[in-house]
Design a protein around this motif. Structure first.
Motif, PDB file in Angstrom:
ATOM      1  N   VAL A 176      -0.724 -10.411  -2.766  1.00  0.00           N
ATOM      2  CA  VAL A 176      -0.022 -11.682  -2.958  1.00  0.00           C
ATOM      3  C   VAL A 176       1.124 -11.515  -3.947  1.00  0.00           C
ATOM      4  N   HIS A 177       0.863 -10.837  -5.059  1.00  0.00           N
ATOM      5  CA  HIS A 177       1.923 -10.643  -6.053  1.00  0.00           C
ATOM      6  C   HIS A 177       3.075  -9.824  -5.470  1.00  0.00           C
ATOM      7  N   ARG A 178       2.725  -8.756  -4.758  1.00  0.00           N
ATOM      8  CA  ARG A 178       3.753  -7.882  -4.191  1.00  0.00           C
ATOM      9  C   ARG A 178       4.640  -8.632  -3.197  1.00  0.00           C
ATOM     10  N   THR A 179       4.009  -9.399  -2.298  1.00  0.00           N
ATOM     11  CA  THR A 179       4.771 -10.018  -1.210  1.00  0.00           C
ATOM     12  C   THR A 179       5.380 -11.357  -1.580  1.00  0.00           C
ATOM     13  N   LEU A 180       4.666 -12.179  -2.352  1.00  0.00           N
ATOM     14  CA  LEU A 180       5.132 -13.539  -2.617  1.00  0.00           C
ATOM     15  C   LEU A 180       5.810 -13.702  -3.965  1.00  0.00           C
ATOM     16  N   VAL A 181       5.400 -12.926  -4.960  1.00  0.00           N
ATOM     17  CA  VAL A 181       5.992 -13.062  -6.292  1.00  0.00           C
ATOM     18  C   VAL A 181       7.122 -12.064  -6.487  1.00  0.00           C
ATOM     19  N   SER A 182       6.824 -10.783  -6.300  1.00  0.00           N
ATOM     20  CA  SER A 182       7.860  -9.758  -6.459  1.00  0.00           C
ATOM     21  C   SER A 182       8.799  -9.694  -5.265  1.00  0.00           C
ATOM     22  N   ALA A 183       8.329 -10.187  -4.104  1.00  0.00           N
ATOM     23  CA  ALA A 183       9.129 -10.156  -2.869  1.00  0.00           C
ATOM     24  C   ALA A 183       9.547  -8.742  -2.512  1.00  0.00           C
ATOM     25  N   GLU A 184       8.625  -7.796  -2.710  1.00  0.00           N
ATOM     26  CA  GLU A 184       8.858  -6.403  -2.360  1.00  0.00           C
ATOM     27  C   GLU A 184       8.033  -6.066  -1.122  1.00  0.00           C
ATOM     28  N   PRO A 185       8.444  -5.072  -0.347  1.00  0.00           N
ATOM     29  CA  PRO A 185       7.690  -4.738   0.869  1.00  0.00           C
ATOM     30  C   PRO A 185       6.336  -4.104   0.554  1.00  0.00           C
ATOM     31  N   ALA A 186       5.314  -4.602   1.197  1.00  0.00           N
ATOM     32  CA  ALA A 186       3.983  -3.992   1.095  1.00  0.00           C
ATOM     33  C   ALA A 186       3.841  -3.068   2.306  1.00  0.00           C
ATOM     34  N   ASP A 187       4.543  -1.944   2.256  1.00  0.00           N
ATOM     35  CA  ASP A 187       4.567  -1.028   3.391  1.00  0.00           C
ATOM     36  C   ASP A 187       3.436   0.001   3.286  1.00  0.00           C
ATOM     37  N   GLU A 188       3.453   0.969   4.184  1.00  0.00           N
ATOM     38  CA  GLU A 188       2.368   1.951   4.220  1.00  0.00           C
ATOM     39  C   GLU A 188       2.289   2.756   2.931  1.00  0.00           C
ATOM     40  N   GLN A 189       3.429   3.118   2.376  1.00  0.00           N
ATOM     41  CA  GLN A 189       3.427   3.896   1.135  1.00  0.00           C
ATOM     42  C   GLN A 189       2.804   3.097  -0.004  1.00  0.00           C
ATOM     43  N   TRP A 190       3.164   1.831  -0.105  1.00  0.00           N
ATOM     44  CA  TRP A 190       2.598   0.980  -1.160  1.00  0.00           C
ATOM     45  C   TRP A 190       1.097   0.770  -0.934  1.00  0.00           C
ATOM     46  N   ALA A 191       0.714   0.515   0.307  1.00  0.00           N
ATOM     47  CA  ALA A 191      -0.706   0.312   0.617  1.00  0.00           C
ATOM     48  C   ALA A 191      -1.513   1.551   0.290  1.00  0.00           C
ATOM     49  N   ARG A 192      -0.950   2.721   0.539  1.00  0.00           N
ATOM     50  CA  ARG A 192      -1.634   3.976   0.235  1.00  0.00           C
ATOM     51  C   ARG A 192      -1.821   4.136  -1.278  1.00  0.00           C
ATOM     52  N   GLY A 193      -0.794   3.756  -2.031  1.00  0.00           N
ATOM     53  CA  GLY A 193      -0.896   3.848  -3.480  1.00  0.00           C
ATOM     54  C   GLY A 193      -1.931   2.889  -4.046  1.00  0.00           C
ATOM     55  N   LEU A 194      -1.944   1.658  -3.545  1.00  0.00           N
ATOM     56  CA  LEU A 194      -2.941   0.676  -3.983  1.00  0.00           C
ATOM     57  C   LEU A 194      -4.342   1.156  -3.663  1.00  0.00           C
ATOM     58  N   THR A 195      -4.518   1.697  -2.481  1.00  0.00           N
ATOM     59  CA  THR A 195      -5.830   2.206  -2.076  1.00  0.00           C
ATOM     60  C   THR A 195      -6.288   3.343  -2.981  1.00  0.00           C
ATOM     61  N   LYS A 196      -5.380   4.209  -3.337  1.00  0.00           N
ATOM     62  CA  LYS A 196      -5.709   5.345  -4.203  1.00  0.00           C
ATOM     63  C   LYS A 196      -6.202   4.858  -5.568  1.00  0.00           C
ATOM     64  N   VAL A 197      -5.503   3.881  -6.143  1.00  0.00           N
ATOM     65  CA  VAL A 197      -5.906   3.315  -7.429  1.00  0.00           C
ATOM     66  C   VAL A 197      -7.272   2.668  -7.317  1.00  0.00           C
ATOM     67  N   LEU A 198      -7.493   1.895  -6.241  1.00  0.00           N
ATOM     68  CA  LEU A 198      -8.765   1.218  -6.037  1.00  0.00           C
ATOM     69  C   LEU A 198      -9.914   2.211  -5.889  1.00  0.00           C
ATOM     70  N   LEU A 199      -9.721   3.243  -5.124  1.00  0.00           N
ATOM     71  CA  LEU A 199     -10.783   4.221  -4.894  1.00  0.00           C
ATOM     72  C   LEU A 199     -11.095   5.019  -6.159  1.00  0.00           C
TER      73      LEU A 199
END
Length: 206
Positions: A176-199
């Motif tokens: 939500v923050h990435r797409t609606l607040v920062s208005a930045e693309p939540a693309d595959e690279q970003w999703a991969r980075g978020l997943t890495k941090v979460l795991l």
């Protein structure tokens, strides 16, 4: 698709599922074309081909109607089975981001969240209709990962529930923050980075 939770109504004729579907679709169309601020129940009724009183029998007002219309979009989220926990998380994140990129979801969600800051009943409706309904993705995803041996089994049900809440908050909050607040693309690279941090966090907890 899971059922909606519109406003209670008096006993009488059975509700029409077709009317409900038309009304929610018309609400999303109006959000796209008019935005939340210009959306009216009269306009939605005209688009749906129903009487305005039909809407009031189902929903207390505009905000509740918009919550249910947006919640129906989030019911489209599915837990993919890509063979690994990391790939499954990335798949959900990208689906979530794609829904938030839709103008009806973006304008509707931002508006009702803002309205809910001074309306406890509306805040609870958002929690029940959207947040609680989508926590199933975390529960199902963890269970599948445990079956694969990627995560240890949960010994304490209460702790497992708290962890599921936290995982949902982290993922949903980040998207939500990435797409609606920062208005930045939540693309595959970003999703991969978020997943890495979460795991890495999950591995540390385990």
């Amino acid at each position: 698709m899971q059922s909606r939770t519109p406003a209670p109504r008096a006993a009488g004729r059975p509700r029409s599922a077709a009317a409900d579907t038309a009304i929610l679709a018309a609400t999303r169309q109006a959000l796209v074309e008019l935005g939340w601020s210009k959306l009216t129940l009269q306009d939605v009724a005209s688009r749906a081909g129903v009487a305005k009183t039909t809407l009031y029998r189902r929903w207390a007002g505009k905000n509740e109607l918009v919550v249910d219309a947006v919640a129906e979009l989030f019911d489209e989220l599915e837990l993919p089975d890509h063979g690994t926990l990391a790939a499954d998380i990335e798949g959900v994140v990208l689906q979530f981001a794609a829904i938030l990129a839709r103008p009806e979801a973006r304008s509707g969600l931002m508006a009702v969240v803002a309205e809910s800051t001074r309306d406890a009943a509306l805040r609870e409706r958002i929690r029940q209709s959207i947040v609680e309904r989508q926590k199933r993705l975390v529960v199902d995803g963890r269970a599948r990962a445990q079956e694969r041996g990627e995560l240890p089994a949960s010994a304490d049900p209460e702790e497992a529930a708290r962890t599921a809440d936290l995982i949902f908050d982290v993922v949903a909050g980040a998207v939500v923050h990435r797409t609606l607040v920062s208005a930045e693309p939540a693309d595959e690279q970003w999703a991969r980075g978020l997943t890495k941090v979460l795991l890495l966090g999950l591995a540390g907890t385990a």
